[in-house]
Design a protein around this motif. Structure first.
Motif, PDB file in Angstrom:
ATOM      1  N   VAL A  28       0.770  -1.209  -0.052  1.00  0.00           N
ATOM      2  CA  VAL A  28       0.056  -0.006   0.021  1.00  0.00           C
ATOM      3  C   VAL A  28       0.952   1.465  -0.057  1.00  0.00           C
ATOM      4  CG1 VAL A  28      -1.534   1.192   1.323  1.00  0.00           C
ATOM      5  CG2 VAL A  28      -1.697  -1.134   1.043  1.00  0.00           C
ATOM      6  N   SER A  29       0.595   2.200  -0.744  1.00  0.00           N
ATOM      7  CA  SER A  29       1.343   3.543  -0.967  1.00  0.00           C
ATOM      8  C   SER A  29       1.756   4.092   0.505  1.00  0.00           C
ATOM      9  CB  SER A  29       0.626   4.439  -1.835  1.00  0.00           C
ATOM     10  OG  SER A  29      -0.407   5.032  -1.138  1.00  0.00           O
ATOM     11  N   PHE A  31       1.741   7.282   1.149  1.00  0.00           N
ATOM     12  CA  PHE A  31       0.538   8.167   1.480  1.00  0.00           C
ATOM     13  C   PHE A  31      -0.598   7.630   2.277  1.00  0.00           C
ATOM     14  CE2 PHE A  31      -3.570  10.138   0.384  1.00  0.00           C
ATOM     15  CZ  PHE A  31      -3.334  11.545   0.952  1.00  0.00           C
ATOM     16  N   LYS A  32      -1.101   6.471   1.685  1.00  0.00           N
ATOM     17  CA  LYS A  32      -2.181   5.705   2.304  1.00  0.00           C
ATOM     18  C   LYS A  32      -1.616   5.217   3.795  1.00  0.00           C
ATOM     19  CE  LYS A  32      -5.937   2.318   1.930  1.00  0.00           C
ATOM     20  NZ  LYS A  32      -6.502   1.312   1.252  1.00  0.00           N
ATOM     21  N   GLN A  33      -0.555   4.782   3.920  1.00  0.00           N
ATOM     22  CA  GLN A  33      -0.228   4.104   5.035  1.00  0.00           C
ATOM     23  C   GLN A  33      -0.222   5.213   6.366  1.00  0.00           C
ATOM     24  OE1 GLN A  33       2.317   0.853   6.010  1.00  0.00           O
ATOM     25  NE2 GLN A  33       2.699   0.331   3.603  1.00  0.00           N
ATOM     26  N   LYS A  35      -1.958   7.804   6.302  1.00  0.00           N
ATOM     27  CA  LYS A  35      -3.458   8.167   6.571  1.00  0.00           C
ATOM     28  C   LYS A  35      -4.014   7.101   7.455  1.00  0.00           C
ATOM     29  CE  LYS A  35      -7.547   9.654   3.871  1.00  0.00           C
ATOM     30  NZ  LYS A  35      -8.628   8.641   4.055  1.00  0.00           N
ATOM     31  N   LEU A  36      -3.611   5.681   7.163  1.00  0.00           N
ATOM     32  CA  LEU A  36      -4.262   4.796   8.118  1.00  0.00           C
ATOM     33  C   LEU A  36      -3.737   4.846   9.620  1.00  0.00           C
ATOM     34  CD1 LEU A  36      -3.651   1.711   5.743  1.00  0.00           C
ATOM     35  CD2 LEU A  36      -6.055   2.465   6.624  1.00  0.00           C
ATOM     36  N   SER A 202      -3.243  -6.058  -2.789  1.00  0.00           N
ATOM     37  CA  SER A 202      -3.165  -4.740  -2.549  1.00  0.00           C
ATOM     38  C   SER A 202      -3.627  -4.148  -0.883  1.00  0.00           C
ATOM     39  CB  SER A 202      -4.178  -3.715  -3.417  1.00  0.00           C
ATOM     40  OG  SER A 202      -5.486  -4.298  -3.204  1.00  0.00           O
ATOM     41  N   SER A 203      -3.588  -5.241   0.028  1.00  0.00           N
ATOM     42  CA  SER A 203      -3.867  -5.080   1.381  1.00  0.00           C
ATOM     43  C   SER A 203      -2.673  -4.923   1.944  1.00  0.00           C
ATOM     44  CB  SER A 203      -4.809  -6.138   1.987  1.00  0.00           C
ATOM     45  OG  SER A 203      -5.949  -6.427   1.088  1.00  0.00           O
ATOM     46  N   GLY A 215     -10.065  -0.639   7.005  1.00  0.00           N
ATOM     47  CA  GLY A 215      -9.114   0.556   7.556  1.00  0.00           C
ATOM     48  C   GLY A 215      -8.515   0.036   8.990  1.00  0.00           C
TER      49      GLY A 215
END
Length: 268
Positions: A28-29, A31-33, A35-36, A202-203, A215
Motif C-alpha cells: 500500500v502506498s 501516503f495511504k499508510q 493516513k491509516l 493490495s492489502s 481500515g
C-alpha cells in the motif's frame, strides 16, 4: 469439530498458499499508510459503531487457557489486580469478573466508543473495575494506575492492531504498572493464520502486516519477533508457542487453519 496442537514450529504452507503469498508483494502506498496510522482511532471507533457489542463473542475461554490467573495467587481467595490492555467492549473483562469475585480490573481501549459500551454494561461497577480511554503507544498508564501495582496484564488480540514500529512503546508502558515477578499473558494472530491468507492483493502494508477493508490493521506474529520485542523491553520469556487449530465445517467440508501465538512474559 476442531483439533489443537501447541509447539514451536510455524505452520507449513500448502504450495498454493505459498504461491499466493509470494505473488502478493505490492505494498500500500506510503501516503495511504500514513493516513491509516493517523486515522487508526477513528477506524476502530467506526468498527464499534457498526458492530456495537455484537462482533466478538464473550471469551469464556480466558481462564481455561490462562490458568495463571488462578496460579499467580499465593492463597486461594487472594485479591488480584489485573489490567486488560485493549479491552474492546469487555468480552474478556466481564466473564472474568463474573467467574472470579476476587479480581479488581483496570481496563483500557483506544476507542472511546468501546469504553462507553463497557461503562453501559449491566455488570460494570466502579467498585470492581476502572475503565478508561488510552492510546497505549503514547498515553502514560501511570495517569490511571499506580506503578508496580498490577498482578497480571492481559494483551489479547491487541498488539496485532498496532503498527510494528510502535509495539515496543506499548510493552514499555505496561512494564511500569506491572509488579516485579508478575506476567503479561499474550494471545494474538500467528504467522500463516487463515485470516492472513484471505487478504486480497493490495492489502499489504509490510512484512506480515495487512489492512482490512474497514481500515483496521492486523499483524501476524512469529515466535522470534515477539520474543525479541518483549526481551528488548526487559521482560523474561516464560512461554512462547504457536497454537495451531484446524476448525472443520463438516457441512461444507471446509478445513480452516487457525494459528495463534500464546505466550507469557515476566517482569524480573
Amino acid at each position: 469439530g476442531a483439533f489443537q496442537k501447541k509447539g514451536h514450529s510455524a505452520r507449513v504452507l500448502t504450495p498454493e498458499e505459498a504461491e499466493k503469498l509470494a505473488k502478493d508483494q505490492v505494498l500500500v502506498s506510503e501516503f495511504k499508510q500514513l493516513k491509516l496510522e493517523k486515522e487508526a482511532q477513528k477506524n476502530w471507533d467506526l468498527f464499534y459503531k457498526r458492530n456495537s457489542t455484537n462482533f466478538f463473542k464473550d471469551r469464556h475461554w480466558t481462564t481455561r487457557e490462562f490458568e495463571e490467573l488462578k496460579a499467580c495467587r499465593e492463597f486461594a481467595d487472594q485479591k488480584l489486580t489485573i489490567l486488560e490492555a485493549g479491552c474492546g467492549v469487555g468480552n474478556c473483562l466481564f466473564p472474568l469478573l463474573e467467574e472470579d469475585l476476587n479480581i479488581f480490573a483496570y481496563a483500557c481501549d483506544f476507542s472511546p466508543r468501546a469504553v462507553e459500551f463497557v461503562k453501559k454494561n449491566a455488570l460494570y461497577s466502579t467498585e470492581r473495575c476502572k475503565v478508561f480511554q488510552c492510546d497505549l503507544t503514547k498515553d502514560d498508564l501511570l495517569d490511571n494506575i499506580p506503578p508496580d501495582s498490577v498482578d497480571v496484564v492481559t494483551l489479547i488480540f491487541v498488539l496485532s492492531a498496532i503498527h510494528p514500529d510502535k509495539m515496543h512503546l506499548v510493552l514499555r508502558n505496561i512494564y511500569k504498572v506491572l509488579k516485579p515477578g508478575k506476567c503479561v499473558l499474550f494471545r494474538d494472530y500467528g504467522l500463516y493464520d487463515h485470516a492472513m491468507l484471505r487478504f486480497k492483493s493490495s492489502s499489504k502494508l509490510g512484512e506480515n502486516f495487512y489492512v482490512r477493508q474497514d481500515g483496521t490493521r492486523s499483524y501476524f506474529f512469529t515466535q522470534e519477533f515477539l520474543s525479541q520485542l518483549f526481551k528488548a523491553e526487559g521482560y523474561e520469556q516464560v512461554v512462547n508457542e504457536y497454537v495451531q487449530r484446524e476448525t472443520v465445517n463438516r457441512k461444507e467440508d471446509l478445513r480452516v487453519p487457525r494459528v495463534f501465538l500464546q505466550s507469557k512474559f515476566q517482569k524480573p
